[in-house]
Design an enzyme around this catalytic site. Structure first.
Site, PDB file in Angstrom:
ATOM      1  N   VAL A 180      55.143 155.552 -39.684  1.00 58.86           N
ATOM      2  CA  VAL A 180      54.107 154.535 -39.836  1.00 58.86           C
ATOM      3  C   VAL A 180      54.277 153.745 -41.127  1.00 58.86           C
ATOM      4  O   VAL A 180      53.956 152.550 -41.167  1.00 58.86           O
ATOM      5  CB  VAL A 180      52.707 155.186 -39.757  1.00 58.86           C
ATOM      6  N   ASP A 181      54.801 154.356 -42.177  1.00 58.78           N
ATOM      7  CA  ASP A 181      54.924 153.643 -43.455  1.00 58.78           C
ATOM      8  C   ASP A 181      55.936 152.500 -43.402  1.00 58.78           C
ATOM      9  O   ASP A 181      55.583 151.361 -43.721  1.00 58.78           O
ATOM     10  CB  ASP A 181      55.272 154.635 -44.558  1.00 58.78           C
ATOM     11  N   PRO A 182      57.195 152.745 -43.053  1.00 57.32           N
ATOM     12  CA  PRO A 182      58.118 151.611 -43.008  1.00 57.32           C
ATOM     13  C   PRO A 182      57.779 150.598 -41.925  1.00 57.32           C
ATOM     14  O   PRO A 182      58.024 149.399 -42.094  1.00 57.32           O
ATOM     15  CB  PRO A 182      59.486 152.266 -42.754  1.00 57.32           C
TER      16      PRO A 182
END
Length: 418
Positions: free
Chosen positions: A184-186
């Protein structure tokens, strides 16, 4: 061409973020040519710098935190290339004039703090617009405004679970599995950077700024929308199946020569299955009643694994993958961290750069999937490395004002921890 301006040359962004998603969005903007000013302070440090006094030694070169561990953290230094560091306490009343002056000089503000955090700092969108009417705010939150979970806090693994990705990964034993690197972060970072670029394009055409609310949960969910469509259409729930898929067989990772060495092999077409059997020097296996079509191979997947691993288990993973690639069979060695670190392809394409960092030393750094000719990256900044420059040249504070902030501790430059 090295003499051509980069796409975001002339754009200035103020980054108020931590960890991965926000800093990576800022890093993308920097790689595209923006001047990115990262704001942090010892009292509110980017948590990827680690604890002020040091923590997990795996983060540091030679496993040594050093006198200023926050300047040596590999986590931070890989995600903040090309930025300026402004050491400024956003909560201190004395810094308010500097903050307001900075906002007036910045085109974009990026934040991935919890919902409402910018408002508590006096930096909500309405505050920013009062200072610069055409400002663009990217606010990366968990779920977005509206509904009972508007104020929900989250990190990568919890957002994966909330977005239902954790329910898709696993090995059919009923135990959900997180992905590991927190996709989810990148994904949020890439979506956020693209949204900023679109907003800048819109502003160039209309003169209008805007607030972008990026719900990171939603940015992840669009990767597997077919699952939701299937559920809505006939109530069918997709169950975790490990490496298997109903569209291909074989479709798995197989043991190769050496300890914990693997090769990934997939056959989506009958021609690929036939080519795999030929490469294994067992063409008759393609006509074995247990494996003669996709349905039978799916049914007899355990037996199929034994047949394939009898061949792969005595061979090098790279040699297997190269042979199968030549024969038209999708295959790749399962790379370890060391494999990726030493990958000649990544070095040849410029994805890996060797940089000298003033606190961490000389190391390899990973790039982004896009690059511009002859535009080498610059190392991540030391904490407060550009404080005096930014306050003087961007916020346009006087020497006396800067000295007062530094003496009070509301601003800081590189030095010993306090």
């Amino acid at each position: 061409m090295p003499d051509r301006p980069l796409p975001l040359s002339g754009v200035r962004a103020l980054e108020i973020s931590t960890a991965w998603a926000g800093p990576m969005a800022g890093r993308i903007l920097a790689d595209l040519g923006a001047e990115v000013i990262k704001v942090e302070h010892l009292d509110a440090i980017d948590n990827w710098r680690g604890a002020v006094t040091g923590d997990d030694r795996n983060r540091y070169p030679d496993f040594q935190p050093g006198l200023r561990p926050y300047d040596r953290s590999a986590w931070f230094n890989t995600q903040n290339l090309g930025k300026r560091s402004l050491g400024l306490d956003l909560k201190a009343p004395s810094t308010r004039p500097a903050i307001e002056a900075l906002v007036r000089q910045c085109d974009v503000v990026v934040s991935n703090f919890a919902a409402g955090a910018l408002g508590r700092l006096g930096l909500a969108y309405e505050n920013l617009v009062a200072l610069r009417p055409d400002v663009i705010l990217l606010e990366m939150v968990v779920t977005g405004e509206g509904g009972p979970m508007s104020d929900m806090r989250g990190v990568g693994p919890t957002m994966e679970a909330l977005a239902s990705m954790t329910g898709l990964t696993g090995y059919g034993d009923g135990i959900p599995q997180r992905t590991g690197p927190a996709y989810v972060d990148p994904i949020g970072a890439l979506n956020g950077a693209m949204a900023v670029m679109l907003a800048l394009y819109h502003r160039r055409r209309t003169g209008e700024g805007q607030r972008i609310e990026l719900a990171q949960r939603e940015s992840l969910m669009h990767w597997y929308g077919e699952r939701f469509l299937a559920q809505a259409e006939d109530g069918r729930e997709t169950a975790p199946t490990g490496n298997r898929t109903p569209r291909a067989a074989p479709h798995d990772a197989y043991r190769t020569l050496g300890e914990d060495q693997w090769v990934a092999i997939a056959a989506f077409e009958e021609a690929q299955w036939t080519a795999l059997c030929a490469a294994m020097e067992r063409p008759a296996l393609a006509q074995d009643p247990r494996f003669q079509d996709l349905e039978t191979r799916q049914k007899n997947h355990a037996a199929l694994r034994l047949e394939i691993e009898a061949w792969t288990g005595t061979r090098d993973k790279r040699a297997v993958a190269e042979l199968l690639q030549r024969e038209g069979v999708p295959a790749a060695p399962v790379s370890s961290g060391r494999d990726v670190h030493d990958d000649p392809q990544l070095a040849a394409t410029g994805f890996i750069s060797i940089l000298d960092h003033p606190a961490a030393g000389r190391h390899r750094y990973q790039g982004l999937p896009f690059r511009f000719d002859n535009r080498p990256p610059t190392p991540a900044p030391l904490l407060g490395q550009d404080t005096r420059h930014v306050l003087a040249e961007v916020a346009r504070l006087s020497d006396r004002e800067i000295a007062a902030l530094l003496e009070s501790g509301a601003a800081l430059e590189p030095g010993e921890p306090t």
